[in-house]
Design an enzyme around this catalytic site. Structure first.
Site, PDB file in Angstrom:
ATOM      1  N   ASP B  61      -1.462  -8.152   3.140  1.00  0.00           N
ATOM      2  CA  ASP B  61      -2.167  -7.764   4.371  1.00  0.00           C
ATOM      3  C   ASP B  61      -2.391  -9.013   5.204  1.00  0.00           C
ATOM      4  O   ASP B  61      -2.855 -10.031   4.690  1.00  0.00           O
ATOM      5  CB  ASP B  61      -3.520  -7.091   4.049  1.00  0.00           C
ATOM      6  CG  ASP B  61      -3.950  -6.127   5.143  1.00  0.00           C
ATOM      7  OD1 ASP B  61      -4.264  -4.965   4.847  1.00  0.00           O
ATOM      8  OD2 ASP B  61      -3.961  -6.544   6.322  1.00  0.00           O
ATOM      9  N   ARG B  72     -14.307   3.135   4.987  1.00  0.00           N
ATOM     10  CA  ARG B  72     -13.388   3.712   3.993  1.00  0.00           C
ATOM     11  C   ARG B  72     -12.721   2.684   3.090  1.00  0.00           C
ATOM     12  O   ARG B  72     -12.219   3.024   2.030  1.00  0.00           O
ATOM     13  CB  ARG B  72     -12.305   4.539   4.699  1.00  0.00           C
ATOM     14  CG  ARG B  72     -11.427   3.691   5.586  1.00  0.00           C
ATOM     15  CD  ARG B  72     -10.716   4.463   6.676  1.00  0.00           C
ATOM     16  NE  ARG B  72     -10.076   3.501   7.574  1.00  0.00           N
ATOM     17  CZ  ARG B  72     -10.697   2.797   8.490  1.00  0.00           C
ATOM     18  NH1 ARG B  72     -11.982   2.954   8.680  1.00  0.00           N
ATOM     19  NH2 ARG B  72     -10.070   1.914   9.216  1.00  0.00           N
ATOM     20  N   LYS B  85      -8.350 -10.036   4.286  1.00  0.00           N
ATOM     21  CA  LYS B  85      -8.459  -8.863   3.411  1.00  0.00           C
ATOM     22  C   LYS B  85      -7.901  -9.120   2.019  1.00  0.00           C
ATOM     23  O   LYS B  85      -8.446  -8.628   1.030  1.00  0.00           O
ATOM     24  CB  LYS B  85      -7.713  -7.686   4.042  1.00  0.00           C
ATOM     25  CG  LYS B  85      -8.467  -6.999   5.147  1.00  0.00           C
ATOM     26  CD  LYS B  85      -7.674  -5.777   5.577  1.00  0.00           C
ATOM     27  CE  LYS B  85      -8.461  -4.950   6.557  1.00  0.00           C
ATOM     28  NZ  LYS B  85      -7.691  -3.755   6.951  1.00  0.00           N
ATOM     29  N   LEU B 109       4.797  -7.929   6.641  1.00  0.00           N
ATOM     30  CA  LEU B 109       6.142  -7.787   6.102  1.00  0.00           C
ATOM     31  C   LEU B 109       7.066  -7.355   7.236  1.00  0.00           C
ATOM     32  O   LEU B 109       6.742  -6.496   8.038  1.00  0.00           O
ATOM     33  CB  LEU B 109       6.169  -6.771   4.964  1.00  0.00           C
ATOM     34  CG  LEU B 109       5.464  -7.202   3.680  1.00  0.00           C
ATOM     35  CD1 LEU B 109       5.725  -6.207   2.573  1.00  0.00           C
ATOM     36  CD2 LEU B 109       5.890  -8.598   3.241  1.00  0.00           C
ATOM     37  N   CYS B 170      14.258  10.326  -0.090  1.00  0.00           N
ATOM     38  CA  CYS B 170      13.428   9.250   0.443  1.00  0.00           C
ATOM     39  C   CYS B 170      12.670   9.760   1.666  1.00  0.00           C
ATOM     40  O   CYS B 170      12.849  10.897   2.104  1.00  0.00           O
ATOM     41  CB  CYS B 170      14.275   8.018   0.755  1.00  0.00           C
ATOM     42  SG  CYS B 170      15.194   8.086   2.311  1.00  0.00           S
ATOM     43  N   CYS B 173      14.894  10.990   4.350  1.00  0.00           N
ATOM     44  CA  CYS B 173      15.557  12.279   4.084  1.00  0.00           C
ATOM     45  C   CYS B 173      14.765  13.406   4.757  1.00  0.00           C
ATOM     46  O   CYS B 173      15.328  14.436   5.115  1.00  0.00           O
ATOM     47  CB  CYS B 173      15.618  12.565   2.585  1.00  0.00           C
ATOM     48  SG  CYS B 173      16.812  11.599   1.665  1.00  0.00           S
ATOM     49  N   CYS B 187      -5.168   7.085  13.356  1.00  0.00           N
ATOM     50  CA  CYS B 187      -6.514   7.209  12.796  1.00  0.00           C
ATOM     51  C   CYS B 187      -7.570   6.726  13.773  1.00  0.00           C
ATOM     52  O   CYS B 187      -8.664   7.261  13.833  1.00  0.00           O
ATOM     53  CB  CYS B 187      -6.625   6.397  11.522  1.00  0.00           C
ATOM     54  SG  CYS B 187      -5.666   7.070  10.184  1.00  0.00           S
ATOM     55  N   CYS B 245      21.201  11.670   5.039  1.00  0.00           N
ATOM     56  CA  CYS B 245      20.188  10.627   5.251  1.00  0.00           C
ATOM     57  C   CYS B 245      20.860   9.326   5.677  1.00  0.00           C
ATOM     58  O   CYS B 245      21.851   8.899   5.083  1.00  0.00           O
ATOM     59  CB  CYS B 245      19.371  10.411   3.993  1.00  0.00           C
ATOM     60  SG  CYS B 245      18.160   9.084   4.147  1.00  0.00           S
TER      61      CYS B 245
HETATM   62 ZN   LIG Z   1      17.031   9.402   2.198  1.00  0.00          ZN
END
Ligand SMILES: [Zn+2]
Lengths: 68, 273
Positions: B61, B72, B85, B109, B170, B173, B187, B245
């Site tokens: 993070d 939360r 974090k 990332l 996945c 898909c 959110c 896919c």
């Molecule tokens: Zn897939």
């Protein structure tokens, strides 16, 4: 006729199309919902033409992006 | 190595389970899980996996704890506001279980670093809050053949699925392409009930435990949805793996990771949700 939507049985008009059902169910962001009928996913371009039959099992799948 | 007396006592409720036992507990202790996002989903998952004795837990993070997170993200406390974090999370995890190794990654990332991070782990848990990250994690895990748990939460609803790349469907898909920016409520815009993150993040932790120990059946080939307002769980069967896919079919059209525009749940990376 009766169909199952998201696990719930509902009375709908005969021959209702997927598009009509999406509207009737007040699906949020209808442009981005995925729909399966009897465990087969229907292509978006067929939503308007695909009529449902008595006893069909319909699922709506939504994008859900939250997590943090 | 045999268990110490402390370990036998600490993990006794696992060891007594026939699906886990001594063997399964050893697997947890030799296992590794990468949690991407130390937020709503990542918080309960990190706490439970630390408590379960998962040998190595990575937590990713880039953000610092914000006051609006505390509704939360139960791994962080009021005193942690303003701290990274990952640092706050690692401290709690080590406090619960000093036996485990916690590796922190205070970074975002992206296509150029995700493969290098996920390669060191047995299982990946997606606890991110935006579609670019969710698609990136899916594609990277498929390319690296790395099993992972995907999840999303919004308002009083949550959903999750487990992916064993090239075996089970996945994320792509089902959800072929990233929705356009601002098309799906976030959110921050729409809200989320705090305990929803606890339910879904805990389910992700359960999938990680099951994957590592081999207990039961994984949530593959189906999407589990939970609606707190009606208190109903529902499972939807997913399309077959790879059927057209772009990333996990036998002839994928996506063979290289790309960075989608980084629009977070709240569209402002300085103020995480
Ligand atoms: Zn897939």
């Amino acid at each position: 006729m009766k169909i199952t939507v998201g696990g719930e049985t509902k009375e709908v008009k005969d021959g209702i199309t997927i598009s009509e059902l999406i509207e009737q169910e007040k699906v949020e962001t209808p442009e981005y919902v995925s729909v399966s009928v009897n465990e087969e996913f229907e292509k978006k371009e067929n939503f308007a033409a695909r009529q449902l039959k008595d006893g069909d099992v319909v699922e709506f799948l939504y994008f859900m992006g939250g997590g943090q | 190595m045999p268990f110490t007396n402390d370990q036998l006592e600490r993990y006794s409720r696992h060891i007594i389970l026939k699906e886990i036992g001594v063997k399964g507990q050893k697997k947890l202790m030799n296992g590794s899980v990468l949690i991407i996002g130390a937020g709503g989903l990542g918080a309960p998952a990190a706490l439970y996996l630390a408590a379960a004795g998962v040998g190595k837990i990575g937590i990713v993070d880039a953000d610092v704890v914000d006051l609006s997170n505390l509704q939360r993200q139960v791994i962080h406390t009021t005193a942690d506001v303003g701290r990274p974090k990952v640092e706050s999370a690692a401290e709690k995890m080590k406090a619960i279980n000093p036996d485990i190794e916690v590796k922190t990654y205070q970074e975002f990332l992206a296509s150029d670093n995700i493969m290098d991070v996920i390669k060191d782990y047995d299982f990946v848990l997606d606890g991110t809050d935006n579609f670019p990250a969710k698609f990136l994690i899916n594609d990277a895990c498929v390319m690296a053949d790395k099993p992972f748990s995907h999840a999303g939460i919004l308002r009083f609803k949550g959903q999750l699925m487990t992916v064993i790349p090239h075996e089970s469907p996945c994320y792509r898909c089902v959800f072929k392409e990233m929705p356009p920016k601002n098309a799906i409520p976030s959110c921050k815009e729409a809200g989320v009930v705090g305990a929803m993150a606890g339910v879904i993040g805990s389910l992700q932790a359960l999938e990680a435990v099951k994957f590592l120990t081999g207990a039961g059946e994984l949530l593959t080939g189906k999407l589990l949805t939970f609606d707190a307002l009606t208190m109903s769980f529902h499972t939807v069967k997913l399309p077959p793996r790879g059927d057209g896919c772009a990333v996990c079919s036998d002839h994928p059209t996506i063979t290289k990771l790309v960075d989608y525009e980084q629009v977070a749940c709240d569209f402002d990376p300085k103020h995480p949700v």
